[in-house]
Design an enzyme around this catalytic site. Structure first.
Site, short mmCIF file in Angstrom:
data_model
loop_
_atom_site.label_atom_id
_atom_site.label_comp_id
_atom_site.label_asym_id
_atom_site.label_seq_id
_atom_site.Cartn_x
_atom_site.Cartn_y
_atom_site.Cartn_z
N LYS A 173 39.41 -52.07 84.09
CA LYS A 173 38.01 -51.81 84.29
C LYS A 173 37.32 -51.60 83.15
CE LYS A 173 34.13 -50.68 85.84
NZ LYS A 173 33.45 -51.19 84.77
N GLU B 237 26.31 -32.53 75.72
CA GLU B 237 26.78 -33.70 75.00
C GLU B 237 25.58 -34.81 74.92
OE1 GLU B 237 29.60 -36.58 76.74
OE2 GLU B 237 30.66 -36.80 74.72
N GLU C 248 40.11 -38.42 80.04
CA GLU C 248 39.72 -38.30 78.63
C GLU C 248 38.05 -38.20 78.61
OE1 GLU C 248 41.47 -37.72 75.88
OE2 GLU C 248 43.24 -38.62 76.79
N CYS D 38 33.18 -39.62 71.44
CA CYS D 38 33.54 -38.49 72.39
C CYS D 38 33.79 -37.14 71.60
CB CYS D 38 34.54 -38.74 73.28
SG CYS D 38 36.17 -39.62 72.26
#
Ligand code: NAD
Length: 488
Positions: free
Chosen positions: A175, A382, A250, A284
């Site tokens: 997906k 973040e 992750e 990331c």
């Protein structure tokens, strides 16, 4: 460009022929309508993966699976430029970066082909404390894996999951991220060309909010491998807890880069820029917190500002572009909210901010803020855009303390002329990836993943293969004497 889902080895229209628009972030043009899968489409894909797993697929040798992986890699290599262009249109990144991603994805398929071959006959004898028994460890494929990927490296992130899953003998349903579905769908083309058995790889595009839960919660899904944000990862983990599903995550990061007085300043300036401006900072592992030692602070920041202001912003298809648009309007809005917050609360802006140079497109300037408070969201959260926050430090201990003071622990970088210091700092960092005198280079052979809220488990290398394998002990009673517990 594909307009159907890939289920059970065939291109299948989504239920009710539903679609969603795919937007080029450099031009804001809708360049395609992608198939919008439904819960029923997910069900069909999982059923196909489950049937394929129960068929002969899980009994194929690693050598046989390696052939499929290499054929898929060959198809991708032939189409390198077509895939690169599609990735640029879909994601916005500069063409050379997209090409690098696709090349890495091809390398990932070839790497796991080699590891698939090594799996054949792999069994480890375990020394036991009782010589009446002999034990060995064997590895079995995990079953049906749901592979959920983000939009920052669409084709590459999918390769990190599809290639080891196939190498292990698992079957899967991919997906891809909603905003960047196009190159992931192309994996169906290469699966067909390679004659990959029907149902081994299925691809369902669509809205995460519609098909995410039906996929992860499907009773025939044995494993969920997720890359994305902390909130979605946390939701998946808590929902999968109901059925004790095997989950690997992750997630995000807020990685530090520490530059000591004895670092090569020019080299460090370039790596600091690469660490936060590459891929528009939508990385990331991006080193978004710079800690610079007081002795070189002024000189370092002067050079960093000069070089940052030279970065060419533009459409990823335009030669010379080094910073493309952010992936979507909502991503740009979210990142600019951080920038506006910094300016409104008086955090010093060294350079960057909004970009008014283009009529269309989700562009912003590479941005650097100085000395936010450690509790300020510029330093703690973040941002996932080209925004660097800088603080200074006096001692090594202070730098380590500041670097580790985060809910995340994906990556960290250290720049110094002293090998001993780099090694000491690498040991002290609470992160899964440590870069010394560099930031961001990533290799298929080395483990990838984070400490703390950056995730659970590791991708890439042999660790990435283990994500799709179950470990099995086979223990045999070999004593000529009877067991003698009941029957003396
Ligand atoms: P996201 O969490 O919004 O989406 C990730 C994927 O999850 C998408 O495919 C999305 O459609 C899907 N999804 C949404 N709701 C779902 C649900 N309920 N169930 C299952 N799937 C669902 O993340 P994003 O915005 O695509 O990516 C950015 C994030 O990914 C950042 O936080 C970044 O740090 C992280 N990331 C981590 C790594 C890593 O290796 N650690 C790599 C790339 C990106």
């Amino acid at each position: 460009m594909q307009d159907k889902l890939f289920i059970n080895g065939e291109w299948v229209a989504p239920e009710n022929n539903a679609t969603f628009p795919v937007i080029n972030p450099a031009t804001e043009e809708v360049f395609h309508n992608a198939p919008a899968g439904s819960a029923n489409d997910v069900d069909k894909a999982v059923e196909a993966a489950s049937a394929a797993f129960k068929s002969d697929w899980s009994k194929t040798t690693g050598k046989e699976r390696a052939v499929y992986l290499r054929k898929m890699a060959d198809g991708m290599e032939r189409d390198l430029h077509k895939l690169t262009e599609l990735e640029v249109k879909d994601n916005g990144k500069p063409y050379p970066e997209a090409q690098w991603d696709i090349e890495d994805a091809i390398g990932c398929f070839r790497y796991y082909a080699n590891l698939a071959e090594e799996l054949d006959g792999k069994c480890e004898v375990t020394e036991l404390s009782d010589d009446r028994f002999k034990s060995e460890v064997r590895y079995s494929p995990v079953g049906v894996a749901a592979l959920i990927t983000p939009w920052n490296y669409p084709m590459l992130m999918a390769s990190w999951k599809i290639a080891p899953a196939i190498a292990a003998g698992a079957t899967c349903v991919l997906k891809p991220a909603t905003v960047t579905p196009m190159t992931a769908l192309e994996y169906g083309v290469y699966a067909q060309e390679a004659d990959l058995p029907a149902g081994v790889l299925n691809i369902v595009t669509g809205l995460g909010s519609v098909i995410g839960d039906p996929l992860t919660q499907h009773p025939k899904v044995d494993k969920v491998a997720f890359t994305g944000s902390v909130p979605v990862g946390s939701r998946i983990m808590s929902m999968c807890a109901q059925e004790i599903k095997n989950v690997s995550l992750e997630l995000g990061g807020k990685s530090p880069v520490i530059v000591f007085d004895d670092a090569d300043i020019e080299g460090a300036v370039e790596w600091v820029m690469f660490g936060i401006f590459w891929n528009q900072g939508q990385v990331c592992s991006g080193t978004s917190r710079l800690l610079v030692q007081e002795g070189i602070r002024d000189k370092f920041l002067k050079r960093l500002k000069e070089e940052t202001e030279k970065i060419t912003i533009g459409d990823g298809m335009t030669e010379g572009t080094l910073l493309g648009p952010l992936v979507s309007e909502s991503q740009l809005r979210g990142v600019l909210e951080f920038v506006d917050h910094g300016i409104a609360t008086g955090v010093e802006l060294l350079t960057g901010g909004r970009c008014d140079d283009f009529e269309k497109g989700y562009f912003m300037k590479p941005t650097i803020f100085l000395d936010p408070d450690v509790t300020d969201k510029l330093w703690a959260e973040e941002i996932f855009g080209p925004v660097l926050s800088v603080k200074s430090f006096k001692t090594e201990e202070e730098a380590i303390e500041l670097a580790n003071d985060s809910i995340f622990g994906l990556a960290a970088a250290v720049m110094s002329g002293s090998k001993e210091r780099c090694s000491r700092v690498a040991d002290a960092m609470r992160a899964g990836i440590i870069w010394v005198n560099c930031s961001q280079p990533t290799f298929t052979e080395a483990p990838w993943g984070g400490f703390k809220q950056s995730g659970i488990g590791r991708e890439l290398g042999r660790w990435g293969l283990n994500n799709y394998l179950e470990t099995k002990q086979v223990t045999e009673f070999i004593s000529p004497e009877p067991w003698g517990w009941y029957m003396k």
